[in-house]
Design a protein around this motif. Structure first.
Motif, PDB file in Angstrom:
ATOM      1  N   GLN A 141     -20.597 -36.239  -8.812  1.00  0.00           N
ATOM      2  CA  GLN A 141     -20.815 -34.973  -8.121  1.00  0.00           C
ATOM      3  C   GLN A 141     -22.161 -34.344  -8.471  1.00  0.00           C
ATOM      4  N   GLY A 142     -22.987 -35.051  -9.246  1.00  0.00           N
ATOM      5  CA  GLY A 142     -24.298 -34.543  -9.615  1.00  0.00           C
ATOM      6  C   GLY A 142     -24.328 -33.698 -10.859  1.00  0.00           C
ATOM      7  N   VAL A 143     -23.243 -33.721 -11.646  1.00  0.00           N
ATOM      8  CA  VAL A 143     -23.158 -32.943 -12.878  1.00  0.00           C
ATOM      9  C   VAL A 143     -23.634 -33.805 -14.050  1.00  0.00           C
ATOM     10  N   ALA A 144     -24.538 -33.275 -14.866  1.00  0.00           N
ATOM     11  CA  ALA A 144     -24.951 -33.970 -16.082  1.00  0.00           C
ATOM     12  C   ALA A 144     -23.873 -33.790 -17.149  1.00  0.00           C
ATOM     13  N   VAL A 145     -23.507 -34.864 -17.832  1.00  0.00           N
ATOM     14  CA  VAL A 145     -22.403 -34.838 -18.790  1.00  0.00           C
ATOM     15  C   VAL A 145     -22.899 -35.248 -20.170  1.00  0.00           C
ATOM     16  N   SER A 146     -22.576 -34.432 -21.164  1.00  0.00           N
ATOM     17  CA  SER A 146     -22.823 -34.778 -22.561  1.00  0.00           C
ATOM     18  C   SER A 146     -21.480 -34.982 -23.246  1.00  0.00           C
ATOM     19  N   ILE A 147     -21.359 -36.077 -23.994  1.00  0.00           N
ATOM     20  CA  ILE A 147     -20.121 -36.403 -24.705  1.00  0.00           C
ATOM     21  C   ILE A 147     -20.409 -36.380 -26.204  1.00  0.00           C
ATOM     22  N   VAL A 148     -19.593 -35.637 -26.944  1.00  0.00           N
ATOM     23  CA  VAL A 148     -19.742 -35.543 -28.396  1.00  0.00           C
ATOM     24  C   VAL A 148     -18.419 -35.945 -29.028  1.00  0.00           C
ATOM     25  N   PHE A 196     -28.598 -44.316 -13.118  1.00  0.00           N
ATOM     26  CA  PHE A 196     -27.828 -43.716 -14.203  1.00  0.00           C
ATOM     27  C   PHE A 196     -28.739 -43.634 -15.419  1.00  0.00           C
ATOM     28  N   GLN A 197     -28.936 -42.430 -15.937  1.00  0.00           N
ATOM     29  CA  GLN A 197     -29.781 -42.228 -17.106  1.00  0.00           C
ATOM     30  C   GLN A 197     -28.936 -41.692 -18.255  1.00  0.00           C
ATOM     31  N   ALA A 198     -29.232 -42.153 -19.464  1.00  0.00           N
ATOM     32  CA  ALA A 198     -28.466 -41.697 -20.627  1.00  0.00           C
ATOM     33  C   ALA A 198     -29.329 -41.742 -21.878  1.00  0.00           C
ATOM     34  N   ARG A 199     -28.991 -40.880 -22.808  1.00  0.00           N
ATOM     35  CA  ARG A 199     -29.585 -40.901 -24.135  1.00  0.00           C
ATOM     36  C   ARG A 199     -28.435 -40.785 -25.128  1.00  0.00           C
ATOM     37  N   SER A 200     -28.318 -41.748 -26.031  1.00  0.00           N
ATOM     38  CA  SER A 200     -27.169 -41.789 -26.935  1.00  0.00           C
ATOM     39  C   SER A 200     -27.621 -41.870 -28.388  1.00  0.00           C
ATOM     40  N   HIS A 201     -26.717 -41.460 -29.267  1.00  0.00           N
ATOM     41  CA  HIS A 201     -26.970 -41.475 -30.708  1.00  0.00           C
ATOM     42  C   HIS A 201     -25.685 -41.855 -31.442  1.00  0.00           C
ATOM     43  N   HIS A 202     -25.831 -42.620 -32.501  1.00  0.00           N
ATOM     44  CA  HIS A 202     -24.730 -42.894 -33.416  1.00  0.00           C
ATOM     45  C   HIS A 202     -24.634 -41.720 -34.388  1.00  0.00           C
ATOM     46  N   LEU A 203     -23.464 -41.098 -34.490  1.00  0.00           N
ATOM     47  CA  LEU A 203     -23.256 -40.016 -35.451  1.00  0.00           C
ATOM     48  C   LEU A 203     -22.731 -40.602 -36.754  1.00  0.00           C
ATOM     49  N   GLU A 204     -23.401 -40.293 -37.840  1.00  0.00           N
ATOM     50  CA  GLU A 204     -23.035 -40.833 -39.136  1.00  0.00           C
ATOM     51  C   GLU A 204     -22.624 -39.713 -40.076  1.00  0.00           C
ATOM     52  N   LEU A 205     -21.527 -39.920 -40.807  1.00  0.00           N
ATOM     53  CA  LEU A 205     -21.086 -38.946 -41.794  1.00  0.00           C
ATOM     54  C   LEU A 205     -22.183 -38.772 -42.840  1.00  0.00           C
ATOM     55  N   PRO A 210     -27.809 -34.863 -33.822  1.00  0.00           N
ATOM     56  CA  PRO A 210     -29.047 -34.866 -33.030  1.00  0.00           C
ATOM     57  C   PRO A 210     -29.114 -33.697 -32.050  1.00  0.00           C
ATOM     58  N   THR A 211     -30.255 -33.584 -31.407  1.00  0.00           N
ATOM     59  CA  THR A 211     -30.431 -32.705 -30.258  1.00  0.00           C
ATOM     60  C   THR A 211     -30.428 -33.566 -29.002  1.00  0.00           C
ATOM     61  N   LEU A 212     -29.576 -33.212 -28.047  1.00  0.00           N
ATOM     62  CA  LEU A 212     -29.454 -33.960 -26.803  1.00  0.00           C
ATOM     63  C   LEU A 212     -30.144 -33.208 -25.663  1.00  0.00           C
ATOM     64  N   PRO A 213     -30.580 -33.933 -24.642  1.00  0.00           N
ATOM     65  CA  PRO A 213     -31.061 -33.246 -23.432  1.00  0.00           C
ATOM     66  C   PRO A 213     -29.878 -32.744 -22.610  1.00  0.00           C
ATOM     67  N   LEU A 214     -29.947 -31.498 -22.197  1.00  0.00           N
ATOM     68  CA  LEU A 214     -28.945 -30.943 -21.291  1.00  0.00           C
ATOM     69  C   LEU A 214     -29.637 -30.722 -19.957  1.00  0.00           C
ATOM     70  N   TRP A 215     -29.464 -31.683 -19.047  1.00  0.00           N
ATOM     71  CA  TRP A 215     -30.139 -31.640 -17.759  1.00  0.00           C
ATOM     72  C   TRP A 215     -29.471 -30.620 -16.837  1.00  0.00           C
ATOM     73  N   LEU A 216     -30.281 -29.749 -16.247  1.00  0.00           N
ATOM     74  CA  LEU A 216     -29.776 -28.752 -15.314  1.00  0.00           C
ATOM     75  C   LEU A 216     -29.985 -29.182 -13.861  1.00  0.00           C
ATOM     76  N   ASP A 217     -31.060 -29.915 -13.615  1.00  0.00           N
ATOM     77  CA  ASP A 217     -31.334 -30.492 -12.308  1.00  0.00           C
ATOM     78  C   ASP A 217     -32.372 -31.582 -12.511  1.00  0.00           C
ATOM     79  N   SER A 218     -32.979 -32.046 -11.443  1.00  0.00           N
ATOM     80  CA  SER A 218     -33.912 -33.162 -11.550  1.00  0.00           C
ATOM     81  C   SER A 218     -35.173 -32.809 -12.328  1.00  0.00           C
ATOM     82  N   GLU A 219     -35.474 -31.523 -12.448  1.00  0.00           N
ATOM     83  CA  GLU A 219     -36.705 -31.099 -13.097  1.00  0.00           C
ATOM     84  C   GLU A 219     -36.480 -30.392 -14.428  1.00  0.00           C
ATOM     85  N   ARG A 220     -35.424 -29.613 -14.533  1.00  0.00           N
ATOM     86  CA  ARG A 220     -35.246 -28.748 -15.695  1.00  0.00           C
ATOM     87  C   ARG A 220     -34.250 -29.324 -16.694  1.00  0.00           C
ATOM     88  N   VAL A 221     -34.613 -29.207 -17.969  1.00  0.00           N
ATOM     89  CA  VAL A 221     -33.772 -29.690 -19.058  1.00  0.00           C
ATOM     90  C   VAL A 221     -33.929 -28.735 -20.231  1.00  0.00           C
TER      91      VAL A 221
END
Length: 240
Positions: A141-148, A196-205, A210-221
């Motif tokens: 649906q065009g929504v950017a998704v971040s998974i933590v 499909f674009q993604a940026r991922s990180h391994h979380l370690e105890l 990390p800081t993730l990109p939160l995309w709002l549209d094609s230009e703004r993050v």
């Protein structure tokens, strides 16, 4: 500050993981506010599921004969083919710990979602499928998704499950993939192609988040600073 294990001692001797999952979305919203452009707002959404257990052995097996229509009094009756052959408790109510970002200038259109994974999202195949299906539908649906995902007690990686639905993987996460991770993803149009674009990180105890990109549209993050919001949530809850 280091990432704690919220699902094992000593942390879970004093604090439930649900406390962090309930507090963290509100802190993320507070910290996003100065970064969001005019016309964008964020809100937390916390909905613990009902935790209904699916038990396929609970269907009724009465000794009574199959129901047959009795028309002796002229009345109607339920036909035999309308009787269920299986009746079970269904897992239809899922955990949701998330932040949603809306573009209010376009009718409060949902543009981004931050999904914080709970143990219930990972504990059964149907739960994992439901979580992945939700993320996939949002991305379509065009929504950017971040998974933590901070859940250390379940080995599944739902981000890779999401990638597998489009026939891809993320070699940067290693083999086997880590159970704790953070990733941001979206679908973008390039001419006639959808990428499909993604940026991922391994979380370690013991290491910062990390800081993730939160995309709002094609230009703004805008930055999704997980470390700052996580530490603030832990501070608010007195989690050392």
């Amino acid at each position: 500050m280091p990432l704690r294990d919220h699902f094992r001692p000593p942390v879970d001797d004093q604090h439930s993981w649900e406390e962090l999952h309930g507090q963290w979305p509100a802190v993320i919203v507070q910290q996003l506010r100065p970064h969001l452009p005019p016309g964008f707002i964020a809100g937390p959404r916390v909905h613990p599921g009902s935790q209904i257990e699916v038990d396929v052995a609970t269907y009724e097996k009465d000794n009574a004969p199959p129901f047959a229509a009795d028309t002796s009094d002229g009345g109607g009756a339920v036909a035999v083919w309308a009787e269920p052959t299986v009746e079970v408790e269904a897992l239809l109510d899922f955990d949701e710990y998330e932040v949603r970002v809306y573009d209010v200038q376009r009718g409060r259109r949902l543009v981004a979602a931050v999904e914080i994974v709970s143990p219930a999202n990972k504990d059964r195949p149907e739960s994992r499928r439901a979580f992945v299906a939700k993320c996939s539908a949002l991305i379509q649906q065009g929504v950017a998704v971040s998974i933590v995902d901070l859940v250390t007690t379940k080995r599944f990686n739902l981000f890779l499950d999401l990638l597998e639905t489009i026939g891809h993987t993320d070699p940067t996460l290693g083999d086997p993939p880590p159970p704790t991770y953070a990733a941001s993803c979206r679908a973008v149009k390039r001419g006639k192609k959808t990428l499909f674009q993604a940026r991922s990180h391994h979380l370690e105890l013991g290491r910062p988040l990390p800081t993730l990109p939160l995309w709002l549209d094609s230009e703004r993050v805008v930055p999704l600073d997980l470390e700052a919001s996580y530490e603030q949530a832990c501070h608010d809850l007195w989690i050392a």
